[in-house]
Design an enzyme around this catalytic site. Structure first.
Site, PDB file in Angstrom:
ATOM      1  N   CYS A  20      14.448   1.422   5.890  1.00 32.84           N
ATOM      2  CA  CYS A  20      14.756   2.704   5.249  1.00 32.84           C
ATOM      3  C   CYS A  20      13.645   3.723   5.433  1.00 32.84           C
ATOM      4  CB  CYS A  20      15.026   2.503   3.761  1.00 32.84           C
ATOM      5  SG  CYS A  20      16.361   1.346   3.447  1.00 32.84           S
ATOM      6  N   HIS A  57      14.102   9.024  -0.005  1.00 36.45           N
ATOM      7  CA  HIS A  57      15.112   8.112   0.528  1.00 36.45           C
ATOM      8  C   HIS A  57      16.199   7.920  -0.536  1.00 36.45           C
ATOM      9  CE1 HIS A  57      17.228   4.704   1.960  1.00 36.45           C
ATOM     10  NE2 HIS A  57      16.624   3.832   1.185  1.00 36.45           N
ATOM     11  N   ASN A  77      23.686   4.456   0.317  1.00 33.85           N
ATOM     12  CA  ASN A  77      22.352   4.264   0.898  1.00 33.85           C
ATOM     13  C   ASN A  77      22.508   3.989   2.394  1.00 33.85           C
ATOM     14  OD1 ASN A  77      19.987   3.083   1.883  1.00 33.85           O
ATOM     15  ND2 ASN A  77      19.500   2.056  -0.043  1.00 33.85           N
TER      16      ASN A  77
HETATM   17  C1  LIG Z   1      21.000  -3.265  -7.245  1.00 35.66           C
HETATM   18  C2  LIG Z   1      20.782  -2.669  -8.625  1.00 35.66           C
HETATM   19  C3  LIG Z   1      21.648  -1.451  -8.814  1.00 35.66           C
HETATM   20  C4  LIG Z   1      21.137  -3.717  -9.658  1.00 35.66           C
HETATM   21  O1  LIG Z   1      20.889  -3.191 -10.937  1.00 35.66           O
HETATM   22  P1  LIG Z   1      20.101  -4.076 -11.979  1.00 35.66           P
HETATM   23  O2  LIG Z   1      20.064  -3.326 -13.231  1.00 35.66           O
HETATM   24  O3  LIG Z   1      18.793  -4.448 -11.351  1.00 35.66           O
HETATM   25  O4  LIG Z   1      21.063  -5.332 -12.108  1.00 35.66           O
HETATM   26  P2  LIG Z   1      20.713  -6.850 -12.354  1.00 35.66           P
HETATM   27  O5  LIG Z   1      20.729  -7.560 -11.044  1.00 35.66           O
HETATM   28  O6  LIG Z   1      19.490  -6.977 -13.218  1.00 35.66           O
HETATM   29  O7  LIG Z   1      21.964  -7.266 -13.198  1.00 35.66           O
HETATM   30  C5  LIG Z   1      22.219  -6.720 -14.480  1.00 35.66           C
HETATM   31  C6  LIG Z   1      23.550  -7.226 -14.965  1.00 35.66           C
HETATM   32  O8  LIG Z   1      24.602  -6.643 -14.163  1.00 35.66           O
HETATM   33  C7  LIG Z   1      25.397  -7.687 -13.561  1.00 35.66           C
HETATM   34  N1  LIG Z   1      25.733  -7.243 -12.219  1.00 35.66           N
HETATM   35  C8  LIG Z   1      24.985  -7.386 -11.086  1.00 35.66           C
HETATM   36  N2  LIG Z   1      25.626  -6.823 -10.052  1.00 35.66           N
HETATM   37  C9  LIG Z   1      26.753  -6.303 -10.536  1.00 35.66           C
HETATM   38  C10 LIG Z   1      27.806  -5.589  -9.948  1.00 35.66           C
HETATM   39  N3  LIG Z   1      27.818  -5.263  -8.648  1.00 35.66           N
HETATM   40  N4  LIG Z   1      28.832  -5.186 -10.753  1.00 35.66           N
HETATM   41  C11 LIG Z   1      28.842  -5.489 -12.057  1.00 35.66           C
HETATM   42  N5  LIG Z   1      27.872  -6.174 -12.676  1.00 35.66           N
HETATM   43  C12 LIG Z   1      26.836  -6.577 -11.911  1.00 35.66           C
HETATM   44  C13 LIG Z   1      24.525  -8.909 -13.544  1.00 35.66           C
HETATM   45  O9  LIG Z   1      25.311 -10.059 -13.558  1.00 35.66           O
HETATM   46  C14 LIG Z   1      23.744  -8.749 -14.825  1.00 35.66           C
HETATM   47  O10 LIG Z   1      24.541  -9.146 -15.901  1.00 35.66           O
HETATM   48  P3  LIG Z   1      23.878  -9.848 -17.204  1.00 35.66           P
HETATM   49  O11 LIG Z   1      22.953  -8.820 -17.769  1.00 35.66           O
HETATM   50  O12 LIG Z   1      25.064 -10.137 -18.045  1.00 35.66           O
HETATM   51  O13 LIG Z   1      23.170 -11.051 -16.672  1.00 35.66           O
HETATM   52  C15 LIG Z   1      19.296  -2.272  -8.796  1.00 35.66           C
HETATM   53  O14 LIG Z   1      18.480  -3.401  -8.893  1.00 35.66           O
HETATM   54  C16 LIG Z   1      18.789  -1.428  -7.707  1.00 35.66           C
HETATM   55  O15 LIG Z   1      19.264  -0.342  -7.512  1.00 35.66           O
HETATM   56  N6  LIG Z   1      17.750  -1.892  -6.972  1.00 35.66           N
HETATM   57  C17 LIG Z   1      17.128  -1.169  -5.911  1.00 35.66           C
HETATM   58  C18 LIG Z   1      18.066  -1.075  -4.800  1.00 35.66           C
HETATM   59  C19 LIG Z   1      17.527  -0.282  -3.676  1.00 35.66           C
HETATM   60  O16 LIG Z   1      17.089   0.784  -3.860  1.00 35.66           O
HETATM   61  N7  LIG Z   1      17.593  -0.838  -2.499  1.00 35.66           N
HETATM   62  C20 LIG Z   1      17.300  -0.211  -1.319  1.00 35.66           C
HETATM   63  C21 LIG Z   1      15.886  -0.148  -1.044  1.00 35.66           C
HETATM   64  S1  LIG Z   1      15.767   0.567   0.515  1.00 35.66           S
END
Ligand SMILES: CC(C)(COP(=O)(O)OP(=O)(O)OC[C@H]1O[C@@H](n2cnc3c(N)ncnc32)[C@H](O)[C@@H]1OP(=O)(O)O)[C@@H](O)C(=O)NCCC(=O)NCCS
Length: 336
Positions: free
Chosen positions: A121, A261, A292
Site C-alpha cells: 500500500c 492511504h 482499499n
Molecule cells: C479489519 C477491521 C475493520 C476489523 O475491525 P476490528 O474492530 O479490529 O474487528 P475485530 O477483528 O477486533 O472483531 C471485532 C468483532 O467483530 C466481529 N467481526 C470481525 N469481522 C467481522 C465482519 N466482517 N463482519 C461482522 N463482524 C465481524 C468479530 O467476530 C468480533 O466479534 P466479538 O467482539 O463478538 O468477538 C480493522 O481491524 C481494521 O480496519 N484494520 C486495519 C485494516 C487496514 O487498514 N488494512 C490495510 C492496511 S494497508
C-alpha cells in the site's frame, strides 16, 4: 580516470494525475453473505459503502494504461517524453516480467526504462520518491509512476477480515522538472518485525507443490491481522506524517490537503486527530466509494479531490501510505 556523473533538474513536481476506476460497483450487500456480516457493521468499522472489482478485461495492464493516458493528457506530456515507467503493485500475477515494460510499450514510450516495485500500500509514495530523485539526479527527464491493483484476484471472499476491504483500480502521476520544489523529502521506512501482519498466505511453492508432494492448488490469498495493523497505522503514521511536514519545512497550518492511504475511514480520522489537523484542511475520503485499493489508493483519492474541486492546482498536499512489510512512506507535494 574519473567517471562523469550527472545531475538533473533543480526541482521536480507532479505535472498531472490520472485515475481509472473499474466499471463494476460492488455494494456491501454483495459481500456480506459470504462473511456473515452486515452493511451497518462494515460502514461503522471501515467507512466503506461500496468498492469496485475489475471485470476480466480490466487487467492490471489495461487499468495502468488508462490511468496513465489521463495523467499524460493532464500533464501535457507525450508518451515519447517519458524516460521511466515505475509500477507499484502486488497484484500483477506474473512474478516476471514486470508489467511496467508492457505498459511502457502500449503507451508508446520510446523504450522507456520500466520496472515494478513491491511496497504494497506504500508503493505509490515509494514511486513518487524515486521519480522525484530520478528527475533531480538526471537519470530521467520525465517519470510515469503508477499505482495499480486487482486485489479482487487475491482476496478470499470468505475471509471476514479482508473480503469487505480490498478493491481494484489504478492511478498515475507524471513527474517532471520544475522551477520551484514540488515534491518534498520522503520520510520512509519499514518494520520487518511485523512482516506477517499483512501477507500473501502461502508461498507459490505451497500452491504448486514439489516432486512427490502435491501443492494445495489454491490461489494464495491475502491475510491480515486487522487489529494490530489498525493500532500501528493510527499512531505511528501520524508521527511519520508530521516528520514529512517538518522535513519539507511546511507548518501544518499551511497544509491544504491531506491524502492518506485509504485503508480504513477510522484510521484516517484517528490520524487527523493525532496530528491535530486544522479543520480547513481537506481530507481524502475516497475509501467510502472505492474500498482499499492498496498502491492505487492515493492517486485515486487525489484524482477525486481534483475532479470535485476540493484539491486545487498549487495546493500543498501531504501523502502518507503504509501497508504490508510493514512498509511506509510520506511526502509533501504540490497539487498539479
Ligand atoms: C479489519 C477491521 C475493520 C476489523 O475491525 P476490528 O474492530 O479490529 O474487528 P475485530 O477483528 O477486533 O472483531 C471485532 C468483532 O467483530 C466481529 N467481526 C470481525 N469481522 C467481522 C465482519 N466482517 N463482519 C461482522 N463482524 C465481524 C468479530 O467476530 C468480533 O466479534 P466479538 O467482539 O463478538 O468477538 C480493522 O481491524 C481494521 O480496519 N484494520 C486495519 C485494516 C487496514 O487498514 N488494512 C490495510 C492496511 S494497508
Amino acid at each position: 580516470m574519473s567517471i562523469r556523473s550527472t545531475t538533473g533538474a533543480a526541482n521536480a513536481r507532479i505535472l498531472g494525475i490520472g485515475a481509472y476506476r473499474p466499471s463494476r460497483i460492488v455494494p456491501n450487500a454483495d459481500v456480506v453473505d459470504a462473511i456473515d456480516s452486515s452493511d451497518e457493521w462494515i460502514q461503522q468499522r471501515s467507512g466503506i459503502k461500496q468498492r469496485r472489482w475489475a471485470m476480466p478485461e480490466e487487467t492490471v495492464q489495461m487499468m495502468s494504461v488508462a490511468a496513465s493516458r489521463r495523467a499524460l493528457e493532464r500533464a501535457g506530456i507525450a508518451p515519447e517524453q517519458i524516460d521511466a515507467v515505475v509500477v507499484a503493485t502486488v497484484s500483477h500475477l506474473l512474478q516476471t516480467p514486470a508489467v511496467a515494460t508492457a505498459v511502457a510499450h502500449e503507451l508508446g514510450t520510446n523504450q522507456a526504462a520500466a520496472f515494478d516495485i513491491s511496497a504494497a500500500c506504500a508503493g505509490f509514495c515509494h514511486g513518487v520518491a524515486l521519480g522525484a530523485d530520478m528527475v533531480r539526479g538526471g537519470s530521467a527527464g520525465h517519470v510515469l509512476v503508477i499505482g495499480v491493483e486487482r486485489l479482487s484476484d487475491i482476496t478470499d471472499v470468505h475471509d471476514r477480515g479482508t473480503a469487505f476491504i480490498f478493491a481494484d483500480g489504478a492511478g498515475a502521476a507524471v513527474i517532471g522538472p520544475s522551477e520551484e520544489p514540488g515534491i518534498g523529502p520522503v520520510v520512509w521506512g519499514s518494520d520487518g518485525e511485523q512482516f506477517d501482519l499483512i501477507r500473501q498466505r502461502e508461498d507459490w511453492r505451497d500452491v504448486v507443490g514439489s516432486p512427490g508432494a502435491p501443492g494445495s492448488g489454491v490461489m494464495p490469498h491475502l491475510t491480515m491481522q486487522g487489529n494490530p495493523v489498525f493500532r500501528w497505522a493510527s499512531f505511528a503514521m501520524a508521527k511519520v506524517s508530521q516528520q514529512a511536514l517538518d522535513r519539507a519545512g511546511v507548518a501544518i497550518e499551511d497544509l491544504d490537503v491531506f491524502v492518506p492511504h485509504q485503508a480504513n475511514m477510522r484510521i484516517i480520522d484517528a490520524m487527523a486527530r493525532s496530528m491535530k489537523l486544522p479543520e480547513r484542511v481537506q481530507v481524502a475520503r475516497d475509501i467510502a466509494e472505492q474500498g482499499n485499493t492498496s498502491a492505487a489508493s492515493i492517486p485515486l483519492a487525489l484524482d477525486r479531490m481534483i475532479e470535485e474541486g476540493t484539491a486545487k492546482s498549487g495546493d500543498t498536499a501531504l501523502f502518507v501510505a503504509f501497508g504490508a512489510g510493514l512498509a511506509y512512506a510520506a511526502q509533501v507535494v504540490v497539487v498539479p
